[in-house]
Design a protein around this motif. Structure first.
Motif, PDB file in Angstrom:
ATOM      1  N   LEU A 256       0.826  -1.206   0.000  1.00 59.72           N
ATOM      2  CA  LEU A 256       0.000   0.000   0.000  1.00 59.72           C
ATOM      3  C   LEU A 256       0.864   1.263   0.000  1.00 59.72           C
ATOM      4  CD1 LEU A 256      -2.770   1.497   0.467  1.00 59.72           C
ATOM      5  CD2 LEU A 256      -2.190   1.376   2.900  1.00 59.72           C
ATOM      6  N   ILE A 257       1.856   1.291   0.891  1.00 55.90           N
ATOM      7  CA  ILE A 257       2.710   2.479   0.989  1.00 55.90           C
ATOM      8  C   ILE A 257       3.523   2.657  -0.288  1.00 55.90           C
ATOM      9  CG2 ILE A 257       4.591   3.554   2.261  1.00 55.90           C
ATOM     10  CD1 ILE A 257       1.836   3.456   3.718  1.00 55.90           C
ATOM     11  N   GLY A 273      10.026   0.254  10.418  1.00 54.11           N
ATOM     12  CA  GLY A 273       9.094  -0.323  11.372  1.00 54.11           C
ATOM     13  C   GLY A 273       8.855  -1.807  11.199  1.00 54.11           C
ATOM     14  N   ALA A 274       7.795  -2.306  11.876  1.00 56.70           N
ATOM     15  CA  ALA A 274       7.480  -3.728  11.851  1.00 56.70           C
ATOM     16  C   ALA A 274       7.047  -4.190  10.466  1.00 56.70           C
ATOM     17  CB  ALA A 274       6.377  -4.032  12.865  1.00 56.70           C
ATOM     18  N   ALA A 275       6.509  -3.280   9.649  1.00 57.31           N
ATOM     19  CA  ALA A 275       6.055  -3.652   8.313  1.00 57.31           C
ATOM     20  C   ALA A 275       7.210  -3.819   7.334  1.00 57.31           C
ATOM     21  CB  ALA A 275       5.085  -2.597   7.781  1.00 57.31           C
ATOM     22  N   GLY A 276       8.423  -3.403   7.730  1.00 54.42           N
ATOM     23  CA  GLY A 276       9.552  -3.487   6.828  1.00 54.42           C
ATOM     24  C   GLY A 276       9.377  -2.605   5.605  1.00 54.42           C
ATOM     25  N   LEU A 277       8.826  -1.401   5.802  1.00 55.33           N
ATOM     26  CA  LEU A 277       8.555  -0.508   4.685  1.00 55.33           C
ATOM     27  C   LEU A 277       9.852  -0.162   3.951  1.00 55.33           C
ATOM     28  CD1 LEU A 277       6.009   1.959   6.342  1.00 55.33           C
ATOM     29  CD2 LEU A 277       5.532  -0.128   5.046  1.00 55.33           C
ATOM     30  N   SER A 278       9.741  -0.019   2.637  1.00 57.32           N
ATOM     31  CA  SER A 278      10.904   0.333   1.831  1.00 57.32           C
ATOM     32  C   SER A 278      10.444   1.208   0.668  1.00 57.32           C
ATOM     33  CB  SER A 278      11.614  -0.920   1.313  1.00 57.32           C
ATOM     34  OG  SER A 278      10.728  -1.669   0.484  1.00 57.32           O
ATOM     35  N   PRO A 354      -4.406   3.270  -2.250  1.00 57.51           N
ATOM     36  CA  PRO A 354      -3.361   4.276  -2.484  1.00 57.51           C
ATOM     37  C   PRO A 354      -3.944   5.627  -2.872  1.00 57.51           C
ATOM     38  CG  PRO A 354      -2.729   2.196  -3.462  1.00 57.51           C
ATOM     39  CD  PRO A 354      -4.148   2.021  -2.998  1.00 57.51           C
ATOM     40  N   GLY A 355      -5.000   5.630  -3.677  1.00 52.82           N
ATOM     41  CA  GLY A 355      -5.595   6.896  -4.084  1.00 52.82           C
ATOM     42  C   GLY A 355      -6.191   7.651  -2.910  1.00 52.82           C
TER      43      GLY A 355
END
Length: 398
Positions: A256-257, A273-278, A354-355
């Motif tokens: 999503l991000i 963070g815990a989501a491992g965002l990249s 996302p939108g």
């Protein structure tokens, strides 16, 4: 000088405010131990406080299941008796126990030790007609329904722990007493609770008794600065958007991000963070832990999960929030952000795209005045000093 043990269970955000409170109590001349998870030991000892290990951990990260309320309770219940034993061992010389929202096993230990205890909560857990229990819903059930639901949820929440609590009471030489008897006793003895959030964010309900006090946030000390890489990024252009989802992340958050970032066309700081965002975009910087107190005043918008600590940091900075609540008390704090005009209505997971997230970020600038207003209000409060005064007033005579 008193010996005080603070008992707190949860994730990083459930420990940092208590470290701030413990530091202030130590500065007032008291001996402070914090009983919490070994993984959070560094936060305690770096503040110069004593550390006591509780035998339970909550694994979080991109390769683990989300830390939902149900999973949290199941893990905690499986180690409840051992946690009670650890608190009992830590409090042999204690004069007072301070108990976080999930540290109430210490209430029974205090009874056995014949010492006082005080609730030190970060969420509004006491029943009230004003709003429903934060862990259940954000939709009002009416004055009677709100209070009845909170009382019922409070009792139901004890069921996973009842057998282990009974075993601990037996080991401590206490008579049998179920959850109903425990809450009746708390009311009869006017068991005090100090709430570590601002009445400007959650006004104290008029039906709470005087021994339930909402006294302001317990801010962590601003000792740590930003990393050089982040500092350079912030200095090198317009104020960016911040995106971070903390220790409790919903499934699919990374995707999503990532898809939202392609729509923004703005500078962004993403906390892994815990989501491992990249992210791979040139104008996006991915960071690990950075102090929110130093970062949030430098960003244009804070996109976050509406955890209590992250929400408080954004409000203190006067920065508009876009809240993506997932579980536990997050929907409650997200609703409060919108109610006080510090951000748009929260985006709940089932309707999140996302939108819609990109549109909410674009609209957040319209909430800057409301966010700045609450930030200026919080700047006048000193919740830690008030808490120290209340705690010292209740200490037994030495």
């Amino acid at each position: 000088m008193a010996t005080i043990v603070i008992v707190t269970v949860g994730t990083r955000g459930d420990v940092v405010p208590y470290v701030a409170l413990g530091s202030a109590l130590r500065d007032a001349g008291h001996c402070i131990d914090v009983a919490t998870h070994t993984s959070l030991r560094g936060h305690v000892e770096s503040a110069g406080l004593g550390f006591v290990s509780l035998p339970v951990e909550f694994s979080t990260g991109p390769d683990t299941r989300p830390l939902t309320v149900r999973r949290f309770a199941r893990v905690l219940a499986g180690r409840w008796l051992d946690i009670g034993r650890a608190v009992a061992a830590a409090s042999v010389e204690a004069d007072l126990l301070l108990l976080g929202g999930m540290g109430w096993i210490g209430y029974h230990v205090a009874e056995a030790r014949k010492i006082p205890s005080i609730g030190v909560f970060l969420q509004p857990l006491d029943p009230t007609r004003e709003f429903p229990p934060p862990l259940l819903t954000t939709r009002s059930l009416g004055a009677w329904g709100n209070k009845a639901a909170a009382r019922s949820l409070r009792l139901l929440g004890q069921l996973p722990f009842a057998r282990q609590t009974a075993a601990l009471r037996h080991e401590l030489g206490l008579p049998a007493a179920g959850p109903t008897a425990m809450f009746r006793r708390m009311e009869a003895e006017q068991w005090p609770v100090l709430y570590g959030f601002s009445p400007a964010v959650v006004p104290s309900p008029p039906d709470w008794p005087v021994w339930r006090r909402t006294i302001g946030y317990w801010w962590p000390r601003a000792d740590a600065g930003l990393s050089p890489t982040l500092q350079h990024f912030l200095d090198d252009g317009d104020a960016p958007v911040y995106i971070g989802l903390g220790s409790m992340s919903p499934p699919g958050a990374g995707d999503l991000i990532s898809r939202t970032l392609t729509r923004l066309g703005r500078r962004v700081v993403v906390q892994r963070g815990a989501a491992g965002l990249s992210a791979g975009q040139r104008n996006v910087l991915v960071v690990d832990d950075e102090p929110h107190a130093a970062l949030f005043p430098r960003v244009a918008v804070a996109v976050h999960h509406a955890g209590a600590g992250t929400t408080a940091a954004a409000l203190r900075a006067g920065t508009p929030s876009v809240c993506l609540p997932f579980t536990a008390d997050q929907p409650f704090w997200a609703q409060r952000v919108a109610a006080i005009g510090a951000g748009p209505p929260p985006l709940h997971r089932r309707a999140l795209t996302p939108g819609r997230l990109a549109a909410a970020i674009a609209s957040a600038g319209g909430y800057r005045e409301g966010a700045a207003l609450i930030g200026s209000r919080l700047a006048t409060e000193d919740g830690v000093s008030q808490a120290v005064a209340e705690i010292e007033r209740r200490l037994p005579v030495q």
